[in-house]
Write a protein that holds these residues in place. Structure first.
Motif, PDB file in Angstrom:
ATOM      1  N   VAL A 210       0.865  -1.180   0.000  1.00  0.00           N
ATOM      2  CA  VAL A 210       0.000   0.000   0.000  1.00  0.00           C
ATOM      3  C   VAL A 210       0.896   1.224   0.000  1.00  0.00           C
ATOM      4  N   GLU A 211       0.824   2.003  -1.077  1.00  0.00           N
ATOM      5  CA  GLU A 211       1.705   3.165  -1.218  1.00  0.00           C
ATOM      6  C   GLU A 211       1.014   4.473  -0.842  1.00  0.00           C
ATOM      7  N   ASP A 212      -0.307   4.497  -0.874  1.00  0.00           N
ATOM      8  CA  ASP A 212      -1.039   5.720  -0.568  1.00  0.00           C
ATOM      9  C   ASP A 212      -0.816   6.091   0.905  1.00  0.00           C
ATOM     10  N   PRO A 213      -0.223   7.248   1.201  1.00  0.00           N
ATOM     11  CA  PRO A 213       0.042   7.619   2.606  1.00  0.00           C
ATOM     12  C   PRO A 213      -1.227   7.768   3.434  1.00  0.00           C
ATOM     13  N   VAL A 214      -2.326   8.173   2.806  1.00  0.00           N
ATOM     14  CA  VAL A 214      -3.594   8.285   3.523  1.00  0.00           C
ATOM     15  C   VAL A 214      -4.033   6.912   4.026  1.00  0.00           C
ATOM     16  N   VAL A 215      -3.972   5.921   3.142  1.00  0.00           N
ATOM     17  CA  VAL A 215      -4.387   4.573   3.514  1.00  0.00           C
ATOM     18  C   VAL A 215      -3.441   3.998   4.564  1.00  0.00           C
ATOM     19  N   ARG A 216      -2.164   4.310   4.467  1.00  0.00           N
ATOM     20  CA  ARG A 216      -1.222   3.827   5.478  1.00  0.00           C
ATOM     21  C   ARG A 216      -1.558   4.384   6.852  1.00  0.00           C
ATOM     22  N   ARG A 217      -1.910   5.663   6.914  1.00  0.00           N
ATOM     23  CA  ARG A 217      -2.272   6.253   8.205  1.00  0.00           C
ATOM     24  C   ARG A 217      -3.554   5.623   8.740  1.00  0.00           C
ATOM     25  N   LEU A 218      -4.501   5.383   7.839  1.00  0.00           N
ATOM     26  CA  LEU A 218      -5.735   4.734   8.271  1.00  0.00           C
ATOM     27  C   LEU A 218      -5.468   3.317   8.766  1.00  0.00           C
ATOM     28  N   PHE A 219      -4.534   2.619   8.107  1.00  0.00           N
ATOM     29  CA  PHE A 219      -4.184   1.274   8.553  1.00  0.00           C
ATOM     30  C   PHE A 219      -3.586   1.309   9.962  1.00  0.00           C
ATOM     31  N   ALA A 220      -2.742   2.297  10.232  1.00  0.00           N
ATOM     32  CA  ALA A 220      -2.143   2.403  11.563  1.00  0.00           C
ATOM     33  C   ALA A 220      -3.226   2.568  12.622  1.00  0.00           C
TER      34      ALA A 220
END
Length: 398
Positions: A210-220
């Motif tokens: 997952v490269e999208d930083p928004v999705v990464r933050r949501l995953f965290a």
């Protein structure tokens, strides 16, 4: 083969399919875990049986991602459910002397197909439901899954007392036959599979990342739920026994209250959908910490039960919120990776959290453990905030 005409297929069958799937699965799983515990006397082995279905999806995350990216999700479900049914039916033919070992192997082997079903249903909803109704559809699907889990686990005790292990497997086979039928009632998702594309593009679409930083933050923030779940799994025993100085009866009350509170939270999230996104995401991460800390600090039976129930209601609302945002924020290219990671990271995060929180409760007690949960939540929330998120173009600040 067409069991349902196209006009009768609907994404509204998804909650029913998830309910039937998880109800039968957890009826067998909890009964089997209890049976293993009573035969071996080992709580560790009983716990290992409970965690067994999630291991195949974790080990086979890359193949699962490729399947979700390259194949139509509704077709995957129509293959996964009959495959689970065939494995379960084959287990019925095992001799009595090896039936316990075969049943344990069954729940382990079947875990991959269950992960396919539960991941692919999210892709079906994403493609078949209009964007303005997607949150509600995802929430209802989660309620269906959670209700099936709760009902299956609740029925495990009464069913185990009147049915043999072979009978429990037969009941599970019957539920799988029904879920396999319901799989044909799902519509085409409308999500293009990368298998229809060429070479390099298809290979890029099936990488598990997952490269999208928004999705990464949501995953965290989504993984905070796994951390809370791990603490809760330990706390339902530790709080009544060690904090409230109760006995096994109080543990039973605490477990029953917890199940009702989580179910109430999932139901409350449904009418609250239209309001959840008006509040910054960070609020839903931090809000459950106040009743949790109050519950362990007050240390008295009735107030602790009430405050802990409030924590669990907010816990479930936060889970629904983060789950819906995560599924909506994922691009079409990263959707398969998102649902694959969701199916693998959440249970593995719960398992790690159980070990860490269990050790901390043993060494320091439930109050320091709850303080650590709150501190980690605040740190993760602070580390993943501070910029505007692009979610359905646009989304409020984190």
């Amino acid at each position: 083969m067409t069991l349902f005409p196209a006009a009768f297929r609907s994404p509204h069958f998804t909650p029913a399919l998830l309910f039937v799937n998880t109800c039968g699965s957890f009826l067998l799983l909890v009964s089997l875990s209890t049976h293993v515990g009573s035969v071996t006397g080992s709580g560790l082995l009983a716990g290992a049986v409970l965690s067994a279905p999630w291991l195949p999806a974790l080990l086979l995350a890359a193949p699962l991602n490729r399947l979700l990216a390259r194949r139509a999700p509704e077709r995957l479900i129509r293959l996964a459910e009959p495959a689970s049914l065939l494995l379960t039916a084959a287990a019925l033919a095992a001799p009595g002397s090896v039936l316990l070992a075969v049943a344990t192997g069954l729940v382990l082997a079947r875990g991959f197909f269950e992960a396919v079903t539960r991941s692919a249903t999210a892709v079906v909803l994403r493609g078949a439901v209009p964007a303005d109704r997607l949150d509600r559809a995802n929430t209802v699907a989660e309620i269906g899954k959670l209700t099936g889990l709760s009902v299956g686990a609740a029925l495990a005790g009464p069913a185990g007392s009147v049915l043999s292990l072979r009978g429990l497997i037969a009941v599970n086979a019957a539920t799988l036959a029904l879920s396999a039928l319901l799989a044909w009632a799902l519509p085409a998702s409308g999500v293009a599979a990368s298998g229809e594309k060429d070479g390099e593009k298809a290979a890029a679409d099936t990488r598990l990342r997952v490269e999208d930083p928004v999705v990464r933050r949501l995953f965290a923030r989504f993984l905070l739920v796994a951390f809370w779940q791990g603490f809760h799994t330990v706390a339902v025993t530790v709080i009544p026994l060690h904090l409230l100085d109760g006995g096994t009866r109080l543990v039973g009350v605490f477990v029953a209250m917890s199940a009702l509170a989580i179910f109430a939270g999932s139901l409350a999230a449904l009418p609250a959908q239209q309001y959840l996104d008006r509040v910054p995401s960070a609020v839903w991460a931090v809000l459950p910490m106040a009743p949790l800390l109050a519950a362990v600090l007050v240390g008295r039976t009735a107030p602790t039960l009430v405050l802990y129930a409030v924590f669990l209601v907010l816990f479930e609302v936060a889970f629904v919120h983060f789950n819906n945002r995560l599924l909506a924020a994922a691009s079409a290219e990263e959707l398969s990776s998102v649902v694959t990671l969701r199916a693998t990271l959440l249970p593995s995060g719960v398992a790690v959290s159980i070990l860490v929180m269990g050790a901390l409760c043993d060494l320091a007690g439930p109050v320091p453990a709850a303080l650590v949960v709150a501190a980690v939540t605040l740190l993760v929330t602070a580390a993943t905030g501070g910029t505007r998120q692009i979610w359905r173009r646009p989304v409020p600040d984190a």
